[in-house]
Write a protein that holds these residues in place. Structure first.
Motif, PDB file in Angstrom:
ATOM      1  N   ARG A   1       0.823  -1.206   0.000  1.00  0.00           N
ATOM      2  CA  ARG A   1       0.000   0.000   0.000  1.00  0.00           C
ATOM      3  C   ARG A   1       0.862   1.263   0.000  1.00  0.00           C
ATOM      4  O   ARG A   1       0.540   2.253  -0.665  1.00  0.00           O
ATOM      5  CB  ARG A   1      -0.923   0.005   1.217  1.00  0.00           C
ATOM      6  N   PHE A   2       1.957   1.226   0.737  1.00  0.00           N
ATOM      7  CA  PHE A   2       2.862   2.369   0.782  1.00  0.00           C
ATOM      8  C   PHE A   2       3.471   2.640  -0.595  1.00  0.00           C
ATOM      9  O   PHE A   2       3.529   3.789  -1.048  1.00  0.00           O
ATOM     10  CB  PHE A   2       3.967   2.118   1.808  1.00  0.00           C
ATOM     11  N   LEU A   3       3.923   1.585  -1.271  1.00  0.00           N
ATOM     12  CA  LEU A   3       4.523   1.752  -2.595  1.00  0.00           C
ATOM     13  C   LEU A   3       3.499   2.266  -3.604  1.00  0.00           C
ATOM     14  O   LEU A   3       3.819   3.108  -4.453  1.00  0.00           O
ATOM     15  CB  LEU A   3       5.119   0.424  -3.065  1.00  0.00           C
ATOM     16  N   MET A   4       2.279   1.771  -3.508  1.00  0.00           N
ATOM     17  CA  MET A   4       1.248   2.235  -4.431  1.00  0.00           C
ATOM     18  C   MET A   4       0.950   3.714  -4.207  1.00  0.00           C
ATOM     19  O   MET A   4       0.812   4.482  -5.169  1.00  0.00           O
ATOM     20  CB  MET A   4      -0.030   1.406  -4.271  1.00  0.00           C
ATOM     21  N   GLY A   5       0.890   4.138  -2.956  1.00  0.00           N
ATOM     22  CA  GLY A   5       0.642   5.545  -2.676  1.00  0.00           C
ATOM     23  C   GLY A   5       1.773   6.448  -3.118  1.00  0.00           C
ATOM     24  O   GLY A   5       1.546   7.552  -3.645  1.00  0.00           O
ATOM     25  N   SER A   6       3.010   6.003  -2.941  1.00  0.00           N
ATOM     26  CA  SER A   6       4.154   6.847  -3.263  1.00  0.00           C
ATOM     27  C   SER A   6       4.379   6.994  -4.766  1.00  0.00           C
ATOM     28  O   SER A   6       4.961   7.987  -5.211  1.00  0.00           O
ATOM     29  CB  SER A   6       5.423   6.275  -2.614  1.00  0.00           C
ATOM     30  N   MET A   7       3.925   6.058  -5.570  1.00  0.00           N
ATOM     31  CA  MET A   7       4.161   6.099  -7.008  1.00  0.00           C
ATOM     32  C   MET A   7       2.943   6.539  -7.822  1.00  0.00           C
ATOM     33  O   MET A   7       2.989   6.585  -9.052  1.00  0.00           O
ATOM     34  CB  MET A   7       4.634   4.721  -7.498  1.00  0.00           C
ATOM     35  N   CYS A   8       1.851   6.858  -7.136  1.00  0.00           N
ATOM     36  CA  CYS A   8       0.623   7.264  -7.830  1.00  0.00           C
ATOM     37  C   CYS A   8       0.385   8.753  -7.591  1.00  0.00           C
ATOM     38  O   CYS A   8      -0.118   9.146  -6.537  1.00  0.00           O
ATOM     39  CB  CYS A   8      -0.568   6.434  -7.345  1.00  0.00           C
ATOM     40  N   GLY A   9       0.748   9.584  -8.563  1.00  0.00           N
ATOM     41  CA  GLY A   9       0.578  11.032  -8.426  1.00  0.00           C
ATOM     42  C   GLY A   9      -0.564  11.571  -9.265  1.00  0.00           C
ATOM     43  O   GLY A   9      -0.504  12.698  -9.755  1.00  0.00           O
ATOM     44  N   ILE A  10      -1.610  10.787  -9.407  1.00  0.00           N
ATOM     45  CA  ILE A  10      -2.688  11.133 -10.339  1.00  0.00           C
ATOM     46  C   ILE A  10      -3.550  12.291  -9.845  1.00  0.00           C
ATOM     47  O   ILE A  10      -3.819  13.237 -10.589  1.00  0.00           O
ATOM     48  CB  ILE A  10      -3.579   9.905 -10.617  1.00  0.00           C
ATOM     49  N   ILE A  11      -3.989  12.238  -8.597  1.00  0.00           N
ATOM     50  CA  ILE A  11      -5.044  13.144  -8.151  1.00  0.00           C
ATOM     51  C   ILE A  11      -4.623  14.603  -8.223  1.00  0.00           C
ATOM     52  O   ILE A  11      -5.335  15.451  -8.778  1.00  0.00           O
ATOM     53  CB  ILE A  11      -5.486  12.775  -6.719  1.00  0.00           C
ATOM     54  N   GLY A  12      -3.460  14.943  -7.670  1.00  0.00           N
ATOM     55  CA  GLY A  12      -3.016  16.327  -7.733  1.00  0.00           C
ATOM     56  C   GLY A  12      -2.853  16.817  -9.160  1.00  0.00           C
ATOM     57  O   GLY A  12      -3.211  17.953  -9.492  1.00  0.00           O
ATOM     58  N   THR A  13      -2.327  15.957 -10.009  1.00  0.00           N
ATOM     59  CA  THR A  13      -2.139  16.318 -11.415  1.00  0.00           C
ATOM     60  C   THR A  13      -3.474  16.531 -12.120  1.00  0.00           C
ATOM     61  O   THR A  13      -3.641  17.475 -12.902  1.00  0.00           O
ATOM     62  CB  THR A  13      -1.345  15.216 -12.142  1.00  0.00           C
ATOM     63  N   MET A  14      -4.447  15.668 -11.858  1.00  0.00           N
ATOM     64  CA  MET A  14      -5.743  15.795 -12.519  1.00  0.00           C
ATOM     65  C   MET A  14      -6.503  17.024 -12.053  1.00  0.00           C
ATOM     66  O   MET A  14      -7.296  17.596 -12.802  1.00  0.00           O
ATOM     67  CB  MET A  14      -6.587  14.542 -12.282  1.00  0.00           C
TER      68      MET A  14
ATOM     69  N   ASN B   1      -1.009  22.090  -6.604  1.00  0.00           N
ATOM     70  CA  ASN B   1      -1.786  20.900  -6.274  1.00  0.00           C
ATOM     71  C   ASN B   1      -0.912  19.814  -5.656  1.00  0.00           C
ATOM     72  O   ASN B   1      -1.385  18.994  -4.879  1.00  0.00           O
ATOM     73  CB  ASN B   1      -2.495  20.367  -7.523  1.00  0.00           C
ATOM     74  N   GLY B   2       0.400  19.811  -5.998  1.00  0.00           N
ATOM     75  CA  GLY B   2       1.322  18.896  -5.328  1.00  0.00           C
ATOM     76  C   GLY B   2       1.450  19.216  -3.854  1.00  0.00           C
ATOM     77  O   GLY B   2       1.434  18.330  -2.993  1.00  0.00           O
ATOM     78  N   ILE B   3       1.561  20.521  -3.523  1.00  0.00           N
ATOM     79  CA  ILE B   3       1.614  20.934  -2.121  1.00  0.00           C
ATOM     80  C   ILE B   3       0.311  20.571  -1.415  1.00  0.00           C
ATOM     81  O   ILE B   3       0.304  20.077  -0.277  1.00  0.00           O
ATOM     82  CB  ILE B   3       1.871  22.448  -2.025  1.00  0.00           C
ATOM     83  N   SER B   4      -0.801  20.814  -2.095  1.00  0.00           N
ATOM     84  CA  SER B   4      -2.100  20.476  -1.515  1.00  0.00           C
ATOM     85  C   SER B   4      -2.225  18.978  -1.249  1.00  0.00           C
ATOM     86  O   SER B   4      -2.671  18.552  -0.184  1.00  0.00           O
ATOM     87  CB  SER B   4      -3.220  20.933  -2.462  1.00  0.00           C
ATOM     88  N   MET B   5      -1.797  18.169  -2.231  1.00  0.00           N
ATOM     89  CA  MET B   5      -1.884  16.723  -2.070  1.00  0.00           C
ATOM     90  C   MET B   5      -0.956  16.226  -0.973  1.00  0.00           C
ATOM     91  O   MET B   5      -1.306  15.329  -0.201  1.00  0.00           O
ATOM     92  CB  MET B   5      -1.528  16.030  -3.394  1.00  0.00           C
TER      93      MET B   5
ATOM     94  N   ILE C   1     -11.941  24.382  -6.125  1.00  0.00           N
ATOM     95  CA  ILE C   1     -12.117  25.509  -7.037  1.00  0.00           C
ATOM     96  C   ILE C   1     -11.350  26.725  -6.524  1.00  0.00           C
ATOM     97  O   ILE C   1     -10.676  27.428  -7.283  1.00  0.00           O
ATOM     98  CB  ILE C   1     -13.622  25.833  -7.196  1.00  0.00           C
ATOM     99  N   MET C   2     -11.428  26.969  -5.235  1.00  0.00           N
ATOM    100  CA  MET C   2     -10.708  28.104  -4.647  1.00  0.00           C
ATOM    101  C   MET C   2      -9.199  27.950  -4.812  1.00  0.00           C
ATOM    102  O   MET C   2      -8.494  28.921  -5.103  1.00  0.00           O
ATOM    103  CB  MET C   2     -11.060  28.234  -3.169  1.00  0.00           C
ATOM    104  N   GLN C   3      -8.684  26.738  -4.623  1.00  0.00           N
ATOM    105  CA  GLN C   3      -7.243  26.523  -4.749  1.00  0.00           C
ATOM    106  C   GLN C   3      -6.757  26.797  -6.171  1.00  0.00           C
ATOM    107  O   GLN C   3      -5.732  27.455  -6.379  1.00  0.00           O
ATOM    108  CB  GLN C   3      -6.897  25.088  -4.350  1.00  0.00           C
ATOM    109  N   ASN C   4      -7.482  26.297  -7.159  1.00  0.00           N
ATOM    110  CA  ASN C   4      -7.045  26.484  -8.542  1.00  0.00           C
ATOM    111  C   ASN C   4      -7.164  27.935  -8.993  1.00  0.00           C
ATOM    112  O   ASN C   4      -6.398  28.396  -9.834  1.00  0.00           O
ATOM    113  CB  ASN C   4      -7.851  25.575  -9.472  1.00  0.00           C
ATOM    114  N   ARG C   5      -8.127  28.666  -8.446  1.00  0.00           N
ATOM    115  CA  ARG C   5      -8.287  30.067  -8.829  1.00  0.00           C
ATOM    116  C   ARG C   5      -7.275  30.979  -8.139  1.00  0.00           C
ATOM    117  O   ARG C   5      -7.158  32.142  -8.500  1.00  0.00           O
ATOM    118  CB  ARG C   5      -9.708  30.533  -8.500  1.00  0.00           C
ATOM    119  N   ALA C   6      -6.559  30.447  -7.169  1.00  0.00           N
ATOM    120  CA  ALA C   6      -5.610  31.265  -6.411  1.00  0.00           C
ATOM    121  C   ALA C   6      -4.231  31.324  -7.052  1.00  0.00           C
ATOM    122  O   ALA C   6      -3.385  32.094  -6.596  1.00  0.00           O
ATOM    123  CB  ALA C   6      -5.488  30.736  -4.977  1.00  0.00           C
ATOM    124  N   VAL C   7      -3.978  30.523  -8.111  1.00  0.00           N
ATOM    125  CA  VAL C   7      -2.648  30.482  -8.723  1.00  0.00           C
ATOM    126  C   VAL C   7      -2.766  30.559 -10.234  1.00  0.00           C
ATOM    127  O   VAL C   7      -3.810  30.256 -10.811  1.00  0.00           O
ATOM    128  CB  VAL C   7      -1.885  29.187  -8.332  1.00  0.00           C
TER     129      VAL C   7
END
Length: 520
Positions: A143-156, A428-432, A413-419
């Motif tokens: 589970r740790f390896l899967m979490g560390s190598m999956c950067g999908i959510i912040g990117t999407m 989004n990487g910092i947020s994630m 929405i607020m986060q994306n409109r702030a940058v």
């Protein structure tokens, strides 16, 4: 003045064309958005598939995690199973917390698409291997390896804002939040129905078969197959990152043109006004208080949501003697599947309209206010049985998840409109990263809290599960308080100016500004 306006506008159009780079994928996307004002159905579909791929493995283990840890024979007492289960749930978030910023930087440098493809392939491999886990530490490491190598959510989350025009930003971000929310409820449904197939479907799966010897492989394998489909889909994702030698200022300029605003065209008063609206955006994201405050509030609510998901599934399958509902994995899967249908309908048809009327901040506040009495009713729901229990639990679960996803969408929405665009991957990487640290705490703390609460059924103050839902409400109340000033600062829209600002710009100002925009 009217005679001079036409050649000035023509000159401006020629300058805009000069900014277009044929071999730049980001320029192609921005140009397409500028001339195509239709709803981006295909883009929203792709976003939904990829996001769902990332969400499913996070929550699919919740219905069977209690039984998986029990089969590992690591807990000495039944009350301790929830304690160990929390650490398995947290290991994924810990891995993601340690690498989210790195994936954000990679997405900003090499593109969104490579990060997405690597993430989907990671789910294909490591989620299937997790279903083959034979002991506690093997499960945690995978589970740790899967979490560390999956950067999908912040990117999407960054991608959803870049692929959609301004008027469809709520739809794009809602697609991410909706798919995420659906994954968090459909995932447990898959885990609930397909775990332990040799016991549930003995006519199809024998105890000597592969799925009989590994009772939790089937749901993991199904999700890995879906991730394989998402991997194929991700190859059709248009890249939105600008890849040419122009400065970030010019890259952001063309992105603003695509959104239908004039801010990026003018390097005089309009540009200065834009810079004032994004404080220090080119210097440091950590100095951007609208972004930082939105991330902190978002993290508090995400801590609550992941703890709730962990607690709900463990509480539902716990025996009645410990304050639970004595549900089977199938029962939990059915409740969460019904919840997913309601959540899908709300987010697709109701949320974008509500967001346009009241705004993202007010949606988050209303969602938090309604969640508090709803959670307080859960111990009363546990006293019901039969059909009444089924109806009450399904309604409560559906409403709770609708409110949670509404809160999340508003804050995203607020986060994306702030940058600005060129910093959204890193932002989004910092947020994630921040959110993942909170989500690392959530499952472990939630499992430990439930385990402790189940040992104090006869306490005078907040006995049993009453303590659990009281603590969840305290976290929800904290998040609600943080949505108000002076803590949360709403970002002014960095993509388009208001109608009043546009109306105040005189023709003389336009002529003067155009004379200063000669490109090198």
């Amino acid at each position: 003045m009217g005679e001079n306006r036409e050649p000035l506008l023509q000159k401006r159009e020629e300058e805009e064309k000069y900014e277009y780079f044929e071999d730049c994928p980001g320029c192609k996307v921005d140009l397409l958005k500028r001339f195509d004002s239709s709803i981006p159905v295909k883009a929203v579909f792709y976003i939904s598939i990829v996001t769902l791929c990332a969400a499913l493995p996070i929550s699919s283990l919740f219905p069977f995690l209690y039984f998986m840890v029990r089969d590992f024979h690591i807990a000495d007492r039944e009350e301790d199973i929830s304690y160990y289960a929390g650490f398995v749930g947290s290991s994924f978030m810990l891995g993601r917390a340690l690498t989210s910023i790195l994936w954000g930087v990679i997405a900003d440098r090499y593109g969104r698409k490579p990060v997405v493809i690597i993430g989907t392939i990671t789910v294909v491999i490591f989620n299937a291997l997790f279903g083959l886990s034979t002991n506690f530490w093997m499960a945690i490491i995978l589970r740790f390896l899967m979490g560390s190598m999956c950067g999908i959510i912040g990117t999407m989350r960054a991608y959803a804002s870049e692929i959609c025009r301004k008027e469809y930003h709520a739809l794009g971000i809602s697609a991410v939040s909706t798919s995420w929310g659906i994954g968090l409820v459909i995932g447990p449904a898959i885990g609930g129905y397909l775990a332990q197939p040799a016991e549930k479907y003995p006519g199809v799966f024998s105890k000597e078969s592969l799925f009989g010897r590994f009772p939790y492989l089937l749901p993991c394998l199904m999700i890995s197959l879906f991730a394989l489909v998402a991997t194929v889909v991700s190859f059709w994702l248009p890249e939105t990152l600008h890849k040419h030698n122009k400065t970030n200022e010019h890259q952001s300029h063309l992105h603003d043109v695509a959104e239908g605003t004039t801010n990026g065209l003018y390097l005089s008063d309009s540009m200065k006004h834009s810079e004032r609206r994004i404080p220090n955006s080119q210097k440091s994201l950590l100095k951007n208080w609208p972004l930082v405050s939105a991330i902190i509030v978002y993290c508090v609510f995400q801590l609550h949501d992941i703890a709730y998901l962990e607690i709900f599934s463990l509480w539902a399958v716990s025996p009645r003697t410990l304050g639970g509902l004595s549900f089977t994995t199938t029962d939990v899967g059915q409740v969460l599947a019904i919840t997913g249908v309601g959540l899908l309908l709300f987010q697709l048809f109701a949320y974008p309209l509500v967001e346009r009327i009241v705004g993202p901040v007010m949606i988050s506040r209303v969602g938090a206010v309604l969640s508090i009495p709803l959670l307080a009713s859960y111990p009363c729901i546990a006293l019901l049985s039969g059909f009444c229990l089924s109806i009450a639990l399904n309604c409560a679960s559906m409403l709770k998840n609708v409110l949670s996803v509404s809160i999340t969408t508003g804050l995203l929405i607020m986060q994306n409109r702030a940058v600005a665009q060129e910093q959204r991957g890193a932002a989004n990487g910092i947020s994630m990263c921040s959110m993942s640290f909170f989500k690392t705490i959530g499952p472990a703390a939630g499992g430990s809290l439930l385990s402790w609460a189940q040992r104090r059924q006869d306490a005078d103050i907040l006995p049993g599960d009453q303590l659990v839902f009281f603590v969840l409400n305290v976290i929800e109340l904290l998040g609600l308080l943080l949505t108000f000033r002076p803590f949360l600062q709403e970002p002014e829209d960095n993509i388009s100016k208001s109608k009043n600002d546009s109306a105040d710009q005189s023709e003389n100002g336009i002529q003067e500004t155009l004379s200063l925009t000669e490109l090198p």
